[in-house]
Design a protein around this motif. Structure first.
Motif, PDB file in Angstrom:
ATOM      1  N   GLU A  65     -16.586 -25.650  53.785  1.00 35.55           N
ATOM      2  CA  GLU A  65     -15.233 -25.815  54.322  1.00 35.55           C
ATOM      3  C   GLU A  65     -15.244 -25.825  55.854  1.00 35.55           C
ATOM      4  OE1 GLU A  65     -11.082 -26.215  54.485  1.00 35.55           O
ATOM      5  OE2 GLU A  65     -12.460 -26.519  52.808  1.00 35.55           O
ATOM      6  N   ARG A  66     -15.958 -24.899  56.462  1.00 36.82           N
ATOM      7  CA  ARG A  66     -16.015 -24.826  57.935  1.00 36.82           C
ATOM      8  C   ARG A  66     -16.631 -26.085  58.540  1.00 36.82           C
ATOM      9  NH1 ARG A  66     -18.695 -19.072  57.736  1.00 36.82           N
ATOM     10  NH2 ARG A  66     -16.872 -17.835  57.249  1.00 36.82           N
ATOM     11  N   SER A  67     -17.586 -26.655  57.827  1.00 35.51           N
ATOM     12  CA  SER A  67     -18.254 -27.848  58.348  1.00 35.51           C
ATOM     13  C   SER A  67     -17.298 -29.025  58.476  1.00 35.51           C
ATOM     14  CB  SER A  67     -19.426 -28.229  57.441  1.00 35.51           C
ATOM     15  OG  SER A  67     -20.410 -27.204  57.466  1.00 35.51           O
ATOM     16  N   LEU A  68     -16.249 -29.008  57.688  1.00 39.96           N
ATOM     17  CA  LEU A  68     -15.286 -30.109  57.700  1.00 39.96           C
ATOM     18  C   LEU A  68     -13.963 -29.750  58.357  1.00 39.96           C
ATOM     19  CD1 LEU A  68     -15.802 -31.401  54.048  1.00 39.96           C
ATOM     20  CD2 LEU A  68     -16.784 -32.321  56.166  1.00 39.96           C
ATOM     21  N   ASN A  69     -13.514 -28.511  58.228  1.00 39.77           N
ATOM     22  CA  ASN A  69     -12.147 -28.156  58.603  1.00 39.77           C
ATOM     23  C   ASN A  69     -12.066 -26.920  59.484  1.00 39.77           C
ATOM     24  OD1 ASN A  69     -10.946 -30.243  56.941  1.00 39.77           O
ATOM     25  ND2 ASN A  69     -11.617 -29.017  55.199  1.00 39.77           N
ATOM     26  N   SER A  70     -12.835 -26.908  60.544  1.00 36.95           N
ATOM     27  CA  SER A  70     -12.765 -25.767  61.464  1.00 36.95           C
ATOM     28  C   SER A  70     -13.095 -26.249  62.867  1.00 36.95           C
ATOM     29  CB  SER A  70     -13.774 -24.686  61.059  1.00 36.95           C
ATOM     30  OG  SER A  70     -15.096 -25.113  61.360  1.00 36.95           O
ATOM     31  N   ALA A  71     -12.921 -25.377  63.828  1.00 34.56           N
ATOM     32  CA  ALA A  71     -13.283 -25.714  65.205  1.00 34.56           C
ATOM     33  C   ALA A  71     -14.763 -26.087  65.282  1.00 34.56           C
ATOM     34  CB  ALA A  71     -12.966 -24.548  66.135  1.00 34.56           C
ATOM     35  N   PHE A  72     -15.603 -25.377  64.533  1.00 37.61           N
ATOM     36  CA  PHE A  72     -17.035 -25.696  64.529  1.00 37.61           C
ATOM     37  C   PHE A  72     -17.262 -27.159  64.143  1.00 37.61           C
ATOM     38  CE2 PHE A  72     -20.505 -26.187  61.349  1.00 37.61           C
ATOM     39  CZ  PHE A  72     -21.545 -26.349  62.255  1.00 37.61           C
ATOM     40  N   GLY A  73     -16.704 -27.592  63.033  1.00 39.56           N
ATOM     41  CA  GLY A  73     -16.885 -28.962  62.581  1.00 39.56           C
ATOM     42  C   GLY A  73     -16.324 -29.977  63.562  1.00 39.56           C
ATOM     43  N   ARG A  74     -15.127 -29.722  64.057  1.00 41.49           N
ATOM     44  CA  ARG A  74     -14.499 -30.638  65.011  1.00 41.49           C
ATOM     45  C   ARG A  74     -15.296 -30.708  66.310  1.00 41.49           C
ATOM     46  NH1 ARG A  74     -10.206 -28.037  62.834  1.00 41.49           N
ATOM     47  NH2 ARG A  74      -9.932 -26.650  64.621  1.00 41.49           N
ATOM     48  N   TYR A  79     -18.445 -33.090  70.575  1.00 41.76           N
ATOM     49  CA  TYR A  79     -19.527 -32.936  71.550  1.00 41.76           C
ATOM     50  C   TYR A  79     -20.653 -33.950  71.344  1.00 41.76           C
ATOM     51  CZ  TYR A  79     -17.474 -28.244  72.352  1.00 41.76           C
ATOM     52  OH  TYR A  79     -16.648 -27.183  72.629  1.00 41.76           O
ATOM     53  N   GLY A  80     -20.567 -34.756  70.300  1.00 41.51           N
ATOM     54  CA  GLY A  80     -21.600 -35.741  70.032  1.00 41.51           C
ATOM     55  C   GLY A  80     -22.861 -35.155  69.423  1.00 41.51           C
ATOM     56  N   ILE A  81     -22.766 -33.955  68.908  1.00 40.20           N
ATOM     57  CA  ILE A  81     -23.898 -33.288  68.273  1.00 40.20           C
ATOM     58  C   ILE A  81     -24.103 -33.831  66.868  1.00 40.20           C
ATOM     59  CG2 ILE A  81     -24.745 -31.042  67.446  1.00 40.20           C
ATOM     60  CD1 ILE A  81     -23.017 -29.833  69.815  1.00 40.20           C
ATOM     61  N   SER A  82     -23.009 -34.190  66.229  1.00 40.27           N
ATOM     62  CA  SER A  82     -23.044 -34.683  64.861  1.00 40.27           C
ATOM     63  C   SER A  82     -21.984 -35.765  64.701  1.00 40.27           C
ATOM     64  CB  SER A  82     -22.790 -33.528  63.881  1.00 40.27           C
ATOM     65  OG  SER A  82     -22.994 -33.938  62.553  1.00 40.27           O
ATOM     66  N   THR A  83     -21.927 -36.305  63.508  1.00 38.16           N
ATOM     67  CA  THR A  83     -20.909 -37.303  63.174  1.00 38.16           C
ATOM     68  C   THR A  83     -20.105 -36.789  61.984  1.00 38.16           C
ATOM     69  OG1 THR A  83     -22.318 -38.450  61.584  1.00 38.16           O
ATOM     70  CG2 THR A  83     -22.425 -39.194  63.894  1.00 38.16           C
ATOM     71  N   LYS A  84     -18.973 -37.428  61.749  1.00 38.25           N
ATOM     72  CA  LYS A  84     -18.163 -37.047  60.594  1.00 38.25           C
ATOM     73  C   LYS A  84     -18.961 -37.227  59.305  1.00 38.25           C
ATOM     74  CE  LYS A  84     -13.609 -37.658  58.605  1.00 38.25           C
ATOM     75  NZ  LYS A  84     -12.278 -38.229  58.755  1.00 38.25           N
ATOM     76  N   GLU A  85     -19.723 -38.298  59.238  1.00 36.32           N
ATOM     77  CA  GLU A  85     -20.532 -38.568  58.052  1.00 36.32           C
ATOM     78  C   GLU A  85     -21.596 -37.480  57.853  1.00 36.32           C
ATOM     79  OE1 GLU A  85     -19.879 -40.854  60.524  1.00 36.32           O
ATOM     80  OE2 GLU A  85     -18.348 -41.934  59.366  1.00 36.32           O
ATOM     81  N   GLU A  86     -22.243 -37.109  58.940  1.00 38.97           N
ATOM     82  CA  GLU A  86     -23.264 -36.073  58.826  1.00 38.97           C
ATOM     83  C   GLU A  86     -22.651 -34.732  58.447  1.00 38.97           C
ATOM     84  OE1 GLU A  86     -27.267 -34.704  61.081  1.00 38.97           O
ATOM     85  OE2 GLU A  86     -25.466 -34.765  62.360  1.00 38.97           O
ATOM     86  N   MET A  87     -21.497 -34.415  58.994  1.00 38.15           N
ATOM     87  CA  MET A  87     -20.844 -33.151  58.657  1.00 38.15           C
ATOM     88  C   MET A  87     -20.429 -33.149  57.185  1.00 38.15           C
ATOM     89  SD  MET A  87     -21.287 -31.321  61.247  1.00 38.15           S
ATOM     90  CE  MET A  87     -20.327 -29.870  60.882  1.00 38.15           C
ATOM     91  N   MET A  88     -20.094 -34.300  56.639  1.00 36.40           N
ATOM     92  CA  MET A  88     -19.807 -34.402  55.207  1.00 36.40           C
ATOM     93  C   MET A  88     -21.075 -34.096  54.408  1.00 36.40           C
ATOM     94  SD  MET A  88     -17.669 -34.863  52.771  1.00 36.40           S
ATOM     95  CE  MET A  88     -16.223 -35.661  53.416  1.00 36.40           C
ATOM     96  N   LYS A  89     -22.200 -34.613  54.859  1.00 41.44           N
ATOM     97  CA  LYS A  89     -23.475 -34.331  54.188  1.00 41.44           C
ATOM     98  C   LYS A  89     -23.813 -32.845  54.282  1.00 41.44           C
ATOM     99  CE  LYS A  89     -25.485 -38.891  54.859  1.00 41.44           C
ATOM    100  NZ  LYS A  89     -26.512 -39.682  55.562  1.00 41.44           N
ATOM    101  N   VAL A  90     -23.532 -32.255  55.421  1.00 38.22           N
ATOM    102  CA  VAL A  90     -23.768 -30.818  55.595  1.00 38.22           C
ATOM    103  C   VAL A  90     -22.899 -30.036  54.614  1.00 38.22           C
ATOM    104  CG1 VAL A  90     -23.414 -28.883  57.197  1.00 38.22           C
ATOM    105  CG2 VAL A  90     -24.568 -30.968  57.980  1.00 38.22           C
ATOM    106  N   ALA A  91     -21.641 -30.416  54.498  1.00 34.43           N
ATOM    107  CA  ALA A  91     -20.733 -29.729  53.564  1.00 34.43           C
ATOM    108  C   ALA A  91     -21.234 -29.858  52.129  1.00 34.43           C
ATOM    109  CB  ALA A  91     -19.318 -30.291  53.693  1.00 34.43           C
TER     110      ALA A  91
END
Length: 116
Positions: A65-74, A79-91
């Motif tokens: 949940e945090r990976s998609l819907n928190s300040a950390f994920g956003r 910051y260009g550290i990750s992408t939305k697609e990658e954060m979905m994979k992380v979740a």
């Protein structure tokens, strides 16, 4: 989960936070002027494992949940550290981890007690 750890640490550092602060507590205490003899360092291990499946599942699902819907994920994306697609994979990886009957995750909390 390995990539999550990299993203997490880099995002923390981008926010001027130290995700591995426990490693530096004794040094920081000395730098603040405390004598080594007045510093008591200890650590506790936090474990999420199949021995407590409810705790394990809650931890994994919380990070999904945090990976998609928190300040950390956003922030990781902003910051260009990750992408939305990658954060979905992380979740998804965290959700899979939460279901894995053999998965174990642990971390160490360092702590100091300074006598003045």
């Amino acid at each position: 989960i390995k990539r999550w750890n990299e993203i997490y640490k880099e995002t923390c550092r981008r926010n001027n936070a130290e995700p591995d602060a426990g490693r530096y507590l004794f040094k920081w205490a000395r730098e603040s002027g405390s004598a080594a003899s007045n510093i008591e360092y200890s650590a506790d291990v936090v474990v999420y494992s199949p021995t407590d499946p409810t705790f394990q599942k809650a931890w994994g699902n919380a990070w999904a949940e945090r990976s998609l819907n928190s300040a950390f994920g956003r922030q990781a994306i902003e910051y260009g550290i990750s992408t939305k697609e990658e954060m979905m994979k992380v979740a998804i990886a965290w959700q899979e981890w939460a279901k894995d009957k053999d998965a174990t995750f642990y971390y160490v909390n360092g702590q100091v007690l300074i006598t003045v």
